[in-house]
Design an enzyme around this catalytic site. Sequence first.
Site, PDB file in Angstrom:
ATOM      1  N   LEU A 146       1.936 -22.123 -27.608  1.00  0.00           N
ATOM      2  CA  LEU A 146       1.451 -20.871 -28.191  1.00  0.00           C
ATOM      3  C   LEU A 146       0.188 -20.469 -27.443  1.00  0.00           C
ATOM      4  CD1 LEU A 146       1.705 -21.711 -32.022  1.00  0.00           C
ATOM      5  CD2 LEU A 146       3.387 -20.520 -30.600  1.00  0.00           C
ATOM      6  N   ASP A 147      -0.088 -19.172 -27.378  1.00  0.00           N
ATOM      7  CA  ASP A 147      -1.343 -18.714 -26.794  1.00  0.00           C
ATOM      8  C   ASP A 147      -2.513 -19.321 -27.561  1.00  0.00           C
ATOM      9  OD1 ASP A 147      -0.017 -17.139 -24.961  1.00  0.00           O
ATOM     10  OD2 ASP A 147      -0.132 -15.324 -26.175  1.00  0.00           O
ATOM     11  N   ARG A 148      -3.646 -19.426 -26.911  1.00  0.00           N
ATOM     12  CA  ARG A 148      -4.814 -20.073 -27.514  1.00  0.00           C
ATOM     13  C   ARG A 148      -5.142 -19.487 -28.890  1.00  0.00           C
ATOM     14  NH1 ARG A 148      -9.618 -22.824 -25.883  1.00  0.00           N
ATOM     15  NH2 ARG A 148      -8.857 -22.908 -23.741  1.00  0.00           N
ATOM     16  N   THR A 150      -3.138 -17.834 -30.945  1.00  0.00           N
ATOM     17  CA  THR A 150      -2.015 -17.789 -31.879  1.00  0.00           C
ATOM     18  C   THR A 150      -2.007 -19.078 -32.689  1.00  0.00           C
ATOM     19  OG1 THR A 150      -0.694 -16.453 -30.349  1.00  0.00           O
ATOM     20  CG2 THR A 150       0.496 -17.572 -32.109  1.00  0.00           C
TER      21      THR A 150
END
Length: 318
Positions: A146-148, A150
């Site tokens: 996941l993106d940082r 998210t």
Amino acid sequence: MPAAPAAAAALQRPEIRRIKLTVAPADEGERLDRYLSARGGISRGEARRALERGGVYLEGSRCKVASKAVRAGQSVEAVLEEAGRVEKAPAAPLVVLHEDEQLLAVAKPAGVASQPTLTGDVGTLPWLVGKHLGRKAAEVPTVHRLDRDTSGVVVFGKTATATRALAAAFREGTAQKEYQAVVVGRLEGSGVVEAPLGPAPGRKGSHAVVASGSPAVTRWEVLAHHGDDATLVRLLPETGRTHQLRVHLAHLGHPIVGDSRYGGPPRAGAVEAPRFLLHARALELPHPSGGTIRLEAPFPPDFAAAAGIFSLESPPAG
């Protein structure tokens, strides 16, 4: 006579850093230098210098070809020199959603990197998981990310066999992901975004809808409205491209609240966003031992506060 400060500094050797990554299905076909830059947290130039020095290993073999396409499941290791910066570990403990002999599912907090970066392993999700399992961060392979900023469900294999099975589920599309997001404006009904994605021209680290990009499909459904200011949506991605949900929502004209990279303001009506409001709510996939398992992550406090404005304490995950 004491050494001069400059001489003392000259004696200090830069710390050798290793970045160890496992290629996720979403990065299938990406150039090796771009993959190292995007997932390793280093600049494109640093990635190329590491390649030129022979400091990059693909599946254990040295690779100097920047344009080499990576494949899902491959191991990538880069040997770098850096100044020994250390990332502060988050105070929050690891939240375990499910654990058995084969897999571990956790709730990733927003602000925590999914993979080790140039600043080191400390504070990253593999570091937190490694502490829980009694392993080093480098011994915790990542099968999806996941993106940082998210939050939400992330799953790890506890054995090599389980890790391969989980990676195959993401690669073959049998892992069903569900997200929820708060977007700007009033979006109605439901729909599908089919728009290819690729690097945004002239915007390092960003992606965009481009004709020459990789196929990307996102299904969406409205859950609730906050007047005309914001909409709570459920998102069901059928592909897993970098920043897919963020770009597709911006493409619809309804960027995620707090997502400044893609045009989302920090506030929409009464909804305030300390980060972009995207949460990986649920994940359903084949269990390595057989059958299917569904994993759900409760809203973290910031997302719960935003969802509460929609008069929904916790919208259904299924």
